[in-house]
Enzyme design. Structure first.
Site: not given
Lengths: 191, 191
Positions: A113, A150
């Site tokens: 991701s 993230k």
DNA sequence: CACACTATAGAACGATCGTTCTATAGTCAA
DNA sequence: TTGACTATAGAACGATCGTTCTATAGTGTG
């Protein structure tokens, strides 16, 4: 002139393999000296230069400069290296990446991701716990009882997490976003 | 029952500070033992358990398990378990990435020709000079007197360099490809 | 309780440690 | 060349090393 760099290299190799330093006579055998007095003199010079030091029980321990690694000179790539490489630049990886060991933890990247941020599965990130993060920083957040790495972003509704991979959706916490720490570095080892 | 974990922890702390292990009597002072025979027995148990080992000169050296950290290191009250459970952590990134210091140099990545390999501009790669490389490995080659980092590939006409970015062309040397070293790792620091 | 087992203390031992001394070989400058 | 300086060899020394032995204290089992 002095062969100390060569001796130092052999000590560094020995240390990399065994994670300790040998005794004086062991060092002599390692670097090809036949007398302990020569080893003693060499160790004295390496201590003077900041590569070694005395541990509390008078054993020899590696010092800061022992872990300096050479940075290849981009300019002179094709040329044979001159013998007096005292000019070459050096870098200590641990010092470069970690400035506050007690607040630092490592975390392995799972999934892709963050692939567009250059963080691949298996990469390790260096996390500074509780360090202040601002939008655009890469952070470790806690989502559904799991760590996730993230980008931290902010819009008019508040903070949210943005993956570094267009195939993944943004993550917006229902109440408040729990940021565990700031990602200050990463590293990777090829098999 | 056994206080070995406590002793091991003290040895790990000592090692983290000094990067070497003390002598038997030093260990005794460190962990609070008054006899070297007790230390000897403890060391024997830790060797048996895979935490320590003998170096060539019969000094004690740390073994692989010595550097494993308890998962508890990253657990805090009320926080979930780290996502990387069962993954052993490494105290020193330098020691994790470099196994042969004398043959190792660092090189900074320039440009984004290896971006798909997760190597971004400014990243540092760890290069093992002269290490054997096979097709698919990332290598440092010398092209036009400059270092370049690319995948090493091979087809029926021979070896060539493949960038990790579709926007860049393959590189095929006219006579022979000069490989400077093998990329064994990389690291990156966020400002 | 007795028994087996483990961990530690303490002492003795030869081996190895690191220090220190003198001597030799090499290099550099005058 | 001579002289100063450095690096290494070799030997001697007391200190410390790790091993090994016996003895003691603690623990768990039955």
């Amino acid at each position: 002139m002095s062969k100390d760099p060569e001796y130092l290299a052999k000590l560094q190799d020995y240390y990399a393999e065994h994670r300790i330093l040998p005794s004086f006579s062991g060092m002599g055998a390692l670097v090809g000296m036949k007398s302990k007095s020569a080893v003693s003199a060499m160790v004295g010079r390496l201590i003077e230069a900041g590569y070694l030091a005395y541990a509390p029980d008078r054993r020899i321990q590696p010092e800061r400069r022992f872990f300096e690694r050479e940075i290849a000179d981009t300019i002179q790539a094709g040329l044979p290296r001159p013998a007096n490489d005292s000019q070459s630049e050096v870098c200590s990886i641990d010092e470069y990446l970690i400035d506050s060991p007690s607040r630092t933890v490592l975390l392995a990247i799972k999934g892709d991701s963050m692939i567009d941020a250059g963080l691949m599965p298996g990469d390790k990130v260096i996390v500074k716990k509780g360090a202040p993060a601002k939008p655009g920083d890469i952070v470790v957040a806690i989502v559904d009882n799991e760590f996730t790495v993230k980008y931290l972003e902010q819009d008019k509704t508040g903070f949210y997490l943005r993956p570094g991979n267009k195939a993944f959706p943004n993550i917006r916490a229902q109440d408040h976003l729990e940021v565990f720490g700031l990602v200050v570095g990463s590293f990777r080892k090829y098999v």
